[in-house]
Enzyme design. Structure first.
Site, PDB file in Angstrom:
ATOM      1  N   HIS A  95      57.524  63.441 -44.376  1.00 21.35           N
ATOM      2  CA  HIS A  95      56.299  63.439 -43.573  1.00 21.35           C
ATOM      3  C   HIS A  95      56.634  64.012 -42.204  1.00 21.35           C
ATOM      4  O   HIS A  95      57.645  63.646 -41.602  1.00 21.35           O
ATOM      5  CB  HIS A  95      55.767  62.009 -43.432  1.00 21.35           C
ATOM      6  CG  HIS A  95      54.342  61.945 -42.981  1.00 21.35           C
ATOM      7  ND1 HIS A  95      53.957  62.274 -41.695  1.00 21.35           N
ATOM      8  CD2 HIS A  95      53.209  61.607 -43.636  1.00 21.35           C
ATOM      9  CE1 HIS A  95      52.652  62.135 -41.588  1.00 21.35           C
ATOM     10  NE2 HIS A  95      52.172  61.735 -42.755  1.00 21.35           N
ATOM     11  N   ARG A 136      46.381  63.804 -36.647  1.00 16.80           N
ATOM     12  CA  ARG A 136      46.079  65.233 -36.587  1.00 16.80           C
ATOM     13  C   ARG A 136      44.692  65.520 -37.145  1.00 16.80           C
ATOM     14  O   ARG A 136      43.995  66.424 -36.676  1.00 16.80           O
ATOM     15  CB  ARG A 136      47.154  66.025 -37.340  1.00 16.80           C
ATOM     16  CG  ARG A 136      48.460  66.102 -36.563  1.00 16.80           C
ATOM     17  CD  ARG A 136      49.556  66.826 -37.337  1.00 16.80           C
ATOM     18  NE  ARG A 136      50.073  66.012 -38.433  1.00 16.80           N
ATOM     19  CZ  ARG A 136      50.233  66.437 -39.677  1.00 16.80           C
ATOM     20  NH1 ARG A 136      49.906  67.684 -40.002  1.00 16.80           N
ATOM     21  NH2 ARG A 136      50.731  65.641 -40.603  1.00 16.80           N
TER      22      ARG A 136
END
Length: 542
Positions: A232, A252
């Site tokens: 990740h 995000r």
């Protein structure tokens, strides 16, 4: 030692996260169902920790075909198309199930389930409950479980699967006191999650040790694509004891911006179209490159900034992230987060059909323990959907298994007893073995890989496998068993990384030059079964 308890059921579910609970809920209507969990049902594993969301096509601007295409492209075209078609087609109904069972998702202004954009997807299709979606999902499933007749065995470790000929018909277990048990079943479902704990820095809970991969492999099931380990892009960097803790992709998705130590929005160099919402493999490599080339932060990461968003937006949409960083002494409403890649998800695993059948009779699988759905790189939001789509299918398929007369081969029981007895005369503590393994895997089998590092890792893992975990009491038996499982998983990851002489998805070989794209690659799945391994060659693409 000897067998202290015996149990019989129609369906045995090993694992108690989102896939395991859903499978048990579905199987229960067909007959006696037992869940075995090495932790506490609903508390261990990754589902309850998942923050981002659940991908499902719920609006006219999106389509099942678009979800399918995004998943295939994001997975570097290593996915099994039939599994992806099933995931995309059934995810909408599975989230409607959860909603009808009482799950509280965020709603849009028109009172439909709200959806946010996630990396690698052309539509906002990720349904969410703030940034604690997995917790909401598991709490909802636990309510369904409480209303069922499913029997739960907590803090019980499965040592090995039982077989009768070529068919799986149960498992040998060990409880927290070191007492052996046997559970026989018409069908067994593996829903044990991933193996991030084989790496030094990971988002996974301590339960992410890859037991299902090891259990399936030793029983003779085929595994695929074990080299495909997703890092990740955004894990916590500091303080030290928080390293690897997940910083959800929702940050995000809600507008968070990545910057290097020079203040540059570096994703413009790596994916100028999708920028910060590129796929996880691309973003992770981009961050690693920025750090390796000297543009990283003091602690070896980059900045993730949401301070340009309103305070209300952050407090409403990202409450867990806000509180987590406040504990670190960082107020994300006014200052950026320091992040770096962390081992997160295994795309490879047990080969399954759309009905969640493995390659050996009587054994089914669902969730992260399976391979083929996510290909070479999982899209954020597809994992929770995976647990419900294939958890349901595994439960139904296993439940429909015919009832058979089951016998227990005493040779298998004696082998388990001998294995456990050997630990008392072991050569090295489990904690020491694991520490060496985790450091080795992080340094040699990480985001960037090459033949030399992989060969060193292969040699060192073999040495660690020669060390027998040492215990002083029966309470340490489970830990020793799990350590051996982790070493086997590490071995398979390395084997796959050596076999795949290309850069594809989350697997990047810096020592291999290639002329093909992901879509035109001559290679298919890597495969592992009964001490055999190889890689599929697509003749038509040579």
């Amino acid at each position: 030692m000897g067998i202290e308890n015996r149990k019989d059921c129609h369906v045995l579910v090993i694992g108690s996260g989102g896939a395991g609970i859903r499978a048990a809920v579905e199987a229960e209507s067909f007959g006696e169902t037992v869940i075995v969990s090495k932790t506490i049902t609903g508390k261990g594993g990754c589902t309850v920790m998942a923050e981002g969301g659940f991908n499902a096509v719920l609006n006219e601007a999106d389509s099942i075909q678009t979800h399918f295409e995004d998943t295939m492209r994001g997975g570097a075209f290593l996915n099994d198309e039939s599994l992806v078609e099933t995931l995309a087609a059934e995810a909408p109904n599975r989230i409607r199930d959860l909603f009808s069972w009482g799950a509280v998702f965020d709603l849009a202004n028109d009172n439909t389930i709200a959806q946010r954009p996630f990396g690698g997807q052309r539509c906002a299709r990720t349904c969410y409950a703030g940034d604690h979606t997995g917790h909401e999902l598991v709490m909802t499933l636990l309510e369904k479980l409480r209303g069922s007749s499913v029997e739960i065995e907590n803090e019980v470790t499965v040592l090995d699967l039982l077989t009768d000929g070529e068919r799986v018909n149960g498992a040998v277990t060990c409880d927290r006191e070191g007492e052996l048990g046997v559970i026989t079943a018409d069908a067994v479902i593996l829903a044990t999650g991933g193996a991030g704990q084989v790496y030094d820095t990971t988002t996974n809970s301590t339960a992410g040790t890859g037991d299902g991969y090891a259990l399936g492999y030793r029983a003779g099931a085929q595994l695929i694509d074990m080299e495909q380990v997703q890092f990740h892009p955004t894990g916590a960097v500091t303080p030290y004891d928080s390293r690897g803790r997940l910083i959800t992709e929702a940050v995000r998705g809600e507008g968070g911006i990545l910057k290097n130590a020079l203040g540059e929005r570096f994703m413009a160099k790596y994916d100028p179209v999708r920028m910060d919402l590129s796929t996880r493999d691309i973003v992770a490599r981009a961050i690693a490159t920025e750090v390796l080339e000297g543009r990283g932060t003091e602690h070896g990461g980059v900045w993730l900034d949401v301070s340009h968003l309103s305070r209300e937006h952050i407090e409403t949409r990202l409450p867990i992230m806000l509180n987590q960083f406040l504990k670190f002494g960082v107020d994300i409403r006014t200052e950026p987060m320091e992040v770096a890649p962390t081992a997160h998800h295994f795309m490879g695993g047990l080969k399954i059909t759309t009905d969640a059948k493995t390659t050996i009779p009587g054994l089914f699988a669902a969730g992260e323990v399976t391979g083929g759905i996510h290909g070479g790189n999982r899209l954020g939001g597809n994992a929770l959907a995976d647990t419900q789509v294939f958890g349901r299918r595994a439960g139904i398929s296993a439940g429909k298994t015919e009832r058979t007369a089951r016998s227990v081969e005493m040779d298998q029981i004696r082998a388990a007893e001998d294995r456990l007895s050997a630990y008392y005369a072991g050569s090295r503590r489990s904690a020491d073995i694991r520490r060496s393994m985790k450091t080795l895997m992080w340094n040699n089998v990480g985001i960037y890989r090459n033949e030399l590092d992989l060969r060193v890792a292969e040699r060192e893992i073999r040495k660690l496998q020669a060390d027998v975990p040492k215990i002083d009491s029966a309470r340490e038996l489970s830990d020793a068993v799990i350590t051996e499982n982790m070493l086997l998983v590490a071995q398979l990851v390395i084997e796959g990384a050596l076999l795949r002489r290309e850069s594809r998805g989350a697997h990047t070989r810096t020592d291999v030059k290639q002329t093909w794209t992901n879509e035109t690659s001559p290679f298919g799945h890597t495969f592992f079964v009964k001490d055999k391994s190889g890689i599929e060659i697509r003749e038509e693409k040579l």
